[in-house]
Design a protein around this motif. Structure first.
Motif, short mmCIF file in Angstrom:
data_model
loop_
_atom_site.label_atom_id
_atom_site.label_comp_id
_atom_site.label_asym_id
_atom_site.label_seq_id
_atom_site.Cartn_x
_atom_site.Cartn_y
_atom_site.Cartn_z
N GLU A 155 34.54 -41.02 -44.86
CA GLU A 155 35.17 -40.46 -46.07
C GLU A 155 34.43 -40.56 -47.26
OE1 GLU A 155 39.30 -41.46 -48.44
OE2 GLU A 155 38.92 -42.34 -46.69
N HIS A 156 33.54 -41.87 -47.31
CA HIS A 156 32.91 -42.07 -48.33
C HIS A 156 31.67 -41.16 -48.70
CE1 HIS A 156 30.27 -44.12 -51.35
NE2 HIS A 156 29.17 -43.70 -50.57
N TYR A 157 30.79 -40.81 -47.51
CA TYR A 157 29.73 -39.81 -47.91
C TYR A 157 30.34 -38.35 -48.20
CZ TYR A 157 26.42 -43.35 -46.18
OH TYR A 157 25.57 -44.63 -46.26
N TYR A 158 31.26 -37.99 -47.31
CA TYR A 158 31.52 -36.50 -47.41
C TYR A 158 32.48 -36.36 -48.61
CZ TYR A 158 29.69 -35.26 -43.11
OH TYR A 158 28.76 -35.30 -42.09
N VAL A 159 33.30 -37.29 -49.37
CA VAL A 159 33.90 -37.05 -50.43
C VAL A 159 33.29 -37.12 -51.49
CG1 VAL A 159 36.01 -37.86 -51.61
CG2 VAL A 159 36.22 -37.27 -49.28
N VAL A 160 32.52 -38.40 -51.66
CA VAL A 160 31.73 -39.06 -52.90
C VAL A 160 30.60 -38.16 -53.36
CG1 VAL A 160 30.53 -40.73 -54.12
CG2 VAL A 160 32.59 -41.45 -52.68
N HIS A 161 29.79 -37.68 -52.32
CA HIS A 161 28.55 -37.02 -52.65
C HIS A 161 29.04 -35.45 -52.70
CE1 HIS A 161 26.38 -40.26 -50.32
NE2 HIS A 161 26.62 -40.59 -51.26
N GLU A 162 29.46 -35.06 -53.97
CA GLU A 162 30.16 -33.85 -54.03
C GLU A 162 28.77 -32.80 -54.41
OE1 GLU A 162 32.41 -34.07 -57.57
OE2 GLU A 162 34.10 -35.13 -56.75
N ASP A 163 27.63 -33.22 -54.63
CA ASP A 163 26.50 -32.22 -54.92
C ASP A 163 26.09 -31.93 -53.43
OD1 ASP A 163 25.81 -34.96 -54.28
OD2 ASP A 163 23.95 -35.10 -55.50
N VAL A 164 26.19 -32.80 -52.45
CA VAL A 164 25.74 -32.45 -51.20
C VAL A 164 26.79 -31.65 -50.36
CG1 VAL A 164 24.79 -33.63 -48.85
CG2 VAL A 164 24.23 -34.48 -51.04
N ASN A 165 28.16 -32.20 -50.48
CA ASN A 165 29.09 -31.70 -49.91
C ASN A 165 30.30 -31.34 -50.99
OD1 ASN A 165 30.79 -30.79 -47.48
ND2 ASN A 165 31.82 -32.92 -47.74
N PRO A 166 30.23 -30.12 -51.49
CA PRO A 166 31.13 -29.72 -52.71
C PRO A 166 32.61 -29.58 -52.14
CG PRO A 166 29.52 -27.79 -52.27
CD PRO A 166 29.02 -29.17 -51.55
N SER A 167 32.77 -29.19 -51.09
CA SER A 167 34.08 -28.71 -50.55
C SER A 167 34.79 -30.22 -50.13
CB SER A 167 34.00 -28.00 -49.19
OG SER A 167 33.52 -28.95 -47.93
N GLY A 168 34.31 -31.21 -50.12
CA GLY A 168 34.75 -32.56 -49.89
C GLY A 168 35.59 -32.58 -48.40
N ILE A 169 35.40 -31.63 -47.44
CA ILE A 169 35.78 -31.61 -46.31
C ILE A 169 35.08 -32.62 -45.19
CG2 ILE A 169 36.10 -30.38 -44.01
CD1 ILE A 169 36.10 -27.84 -45.91
N VAL A 170 35.87 -33.51 -44.60
CA VAL A 170 35.35 -34.59 -43.95
C VAL A 170 35.53 -33.94 -42.46
CG1 VAL A 170 35.59 -36.85 -43.13
CG2 VAL A 170 36.17 -36.35 -45.39
N PRO A 171 34.20 -34.26 -41.85
CA PRO A 171 34.29 -33.70 -40.24
C PRO A 171 35.11 -34.64 -39.46
CG PRO A 171 32.36 -34.64 -40.68
CD PRO A 171 32.90 -34.39 -42.18
N LYS A 172 35.64 -33.86 -38.42
CA LYS A 172 36.53 -34.59 -37.28
C LYS A 172 35.56 -35.35 -36.37
CE LYS A 172 40.28 -33.01 -35.82
NZ LYS A 172 41.27 -32.13 -35.25
N GLY A 173 34.37 -34.69 -36.12
CA GLY A 173 33.37 -35.41 -35.15
C GLY A 173 32.41 -36.28 -35.86
N PRO A 174 31.51 -36.75 -35.17
CA PRO A 174 31.47 -36.71 -33.84
C PRO A 174 32.25 -37.55 -33.12
CG PRO A 174 29.83 -38.19 -34.31
CD PRO A 174 30.34 -37.54 -35.67
N ALA A 175 32.29 -37.47 -31.45
CA ALA A 175 33.18 -38.32 -30.53
C ALA A 175 32.51 -39.85 -30.61
CB ALA A 175 33.12 -37.83 -29.38
N LEU A 176 33.21 -40.77 -30.67
CA LEU A 176 32.59 -42.23 -30.90
C LEU A 176 32.60 -42.97 -29.67
CD1 LEU A 176 33.98 -42.63 -34.69
CD2 LEU A 176 31.62 -42.18 -33.81
N ASP A 177 33.64 -42.53 -28.68
CA ASP A 177 33.66 -43.30 -27.49
C ASP A 177 32.50 -43.89 -26.73
OD1 ASP A 177 33.65 -40.71 -27.00
OD2 ASP A 177 34.34 -40.83 -25.02
#
Length: 346
Positions: A276-298
């Motif tokens: 959430e931090h990286y994909y939301v705060v870094h608007e210049d890198v990710n202007p859509s603010g969409i947070v990816p669901k992946g990757p799998a973490l198991d």
């Protein structure tokens, strides 16, 4: 998180103008080590703050140094205490860590960063020099370490370890940021090549030893781990550090899983807040603010079999594992692939 900026067409440069006061046993800078006097302010999303959480856990400083948690996102002003009831830190009584900076330096002109240590009586930030802070927890705060605390700064290895940590910082910890915030293709290409040269060096080093300095965990491992934990969820895609995923580098992936499954490491990781931090705060890198669901973490729970690289003994050297996290400091279950908590150290 240390403040970030990039000039168009140029290489990313980190702002390292920190408040360099130190809290020491002798109080030479005017700040003496005292239990219950200071509050460590962190955000689980931030790799630099995550270091402090791990070191504090390993050394058992919970009774001496309380912790305040900022949420994963922030605006241009500062990190906020939006996770606390009413959005106010219950000890400092403030909504933003910015207020503690202004209590130290009115209209503080530099980056409002975490981690920071705040003097509770005055409400003022003492230091945000993240590199020195964790070293001081091992040395200056020694009288308040738990019984069995590991030696994270072994004197016999210190010279080599300092060199390893310098390379890890410049080429890996900061290297992913140089990729992600590069202001030109040339700057990105150079940052990418430097990062992967260092990761290949680490892959080779860790193919023959369990941890960076040998059989036991040190401060060097803490510093590398927090970047590796964020590599596939964030840095591989968001920062374009995408030659390979961490899971495709056998030694580094095994090493990262080994640490993740060790008490004090994986139980500080909140993958949901990290993304959430990286994909939301870094608007210049990710202007859509969409947070990816992946990757799998198991996969973080898969056996690592790295005990075979050790000559014996505990990963904590002559020390012991830390006790489980306190209830108030548990990572929410939705944030981690560990359905039953961190696996016991093996």
């Amino acid at each position: 998180m240390p403040s970030d900026y990039v000039a168009p067409g140029q290489e990313y440069t980190r702002d390292t103008a920190y408040i360099e006061s130190r809290i020491t046993a002798d109080g030479a800078d005017g700040w003496r080590v005292e239990p219950d006097r200071y509050r460590l302010i962190v955000a689980r999303a931030c790799p630099w703050a995550n270091r402090m959480l791990i070191v504090r856990r390993l050394l058992g400083l919970e009774d001496a140094l309380s912790v305040g948690m900022c949420g994963p996102t922030h605006d241009e002003r500062s990190w906020t205490f939006d996770l606390d009831p009413g959005g106010v830190d219950p000890v400092l009584g403030i909504e933003r860590i910015q207020d503690a900076y202004f209590a130290r330096v009115p209209d503080y002109p530099k980056g409002i960063t975490v981690p920071a240590i705040v003097d509770i009586p005055s409400g003022a930030v003492v230091t945000n020099d993240f590199a020195q802070m964790s070293l001081d927890l091992s040395t200056e705060w020694r009288p308040f370490h738990r019984e069995g605390a590991p030696d994270l700064l072994p004197a016999a290895q210190r010279e080599e370890m300092d060199a390893v940590m310098r390379r890890v910082y410049t080429e890996v910890n900061n290297g992913v940021y140089r990729c992600g915030f590069a202001g030109s293709q040339a700057a990105y290409d150079d940052a990418y090549d430097r990062l992967w040269t260092a990761l290949d060096w680490l892959e080779e080093r860790l193919a023959t030893r369990r941890f960076l300095m040998g059989d036991a965990i040190t401060e060097a491992d803490v510093r590398l781990f927090t970047t590796l934990a964020r590599f596939d969820p964030v840095y591989h895609g968001h920062f374009k550090a995408n030659r390979q995923r961490l899971t495709e580098m056998p030694a580094l992936w095994g090493y990262a899983r080994d640490l993740f499954q060790t008490p004090g490491f994986g139980d500080t990781i909140d993958f949901a807040q990290i993304k959430e931090h990286y994909y939301v705060v870094h608007e210049d890198v990710n202007p859509s603010g969409i947070v990816p669901k992946g990757p799998a973490l198991d996969g973080w729970l898969e056996p690592h079999d790295r005990e075979a690289l050790s000559t014996g003994g505990s990963p904590f050297g002559d020390g012991t594992p830390p006790p489980p996290p306190r209830d108030a400091e548990l990572v929410p279950q939705h944030a981690t692939p560990l359905p039953g908590g961190v696996a016991p150290v093996r």
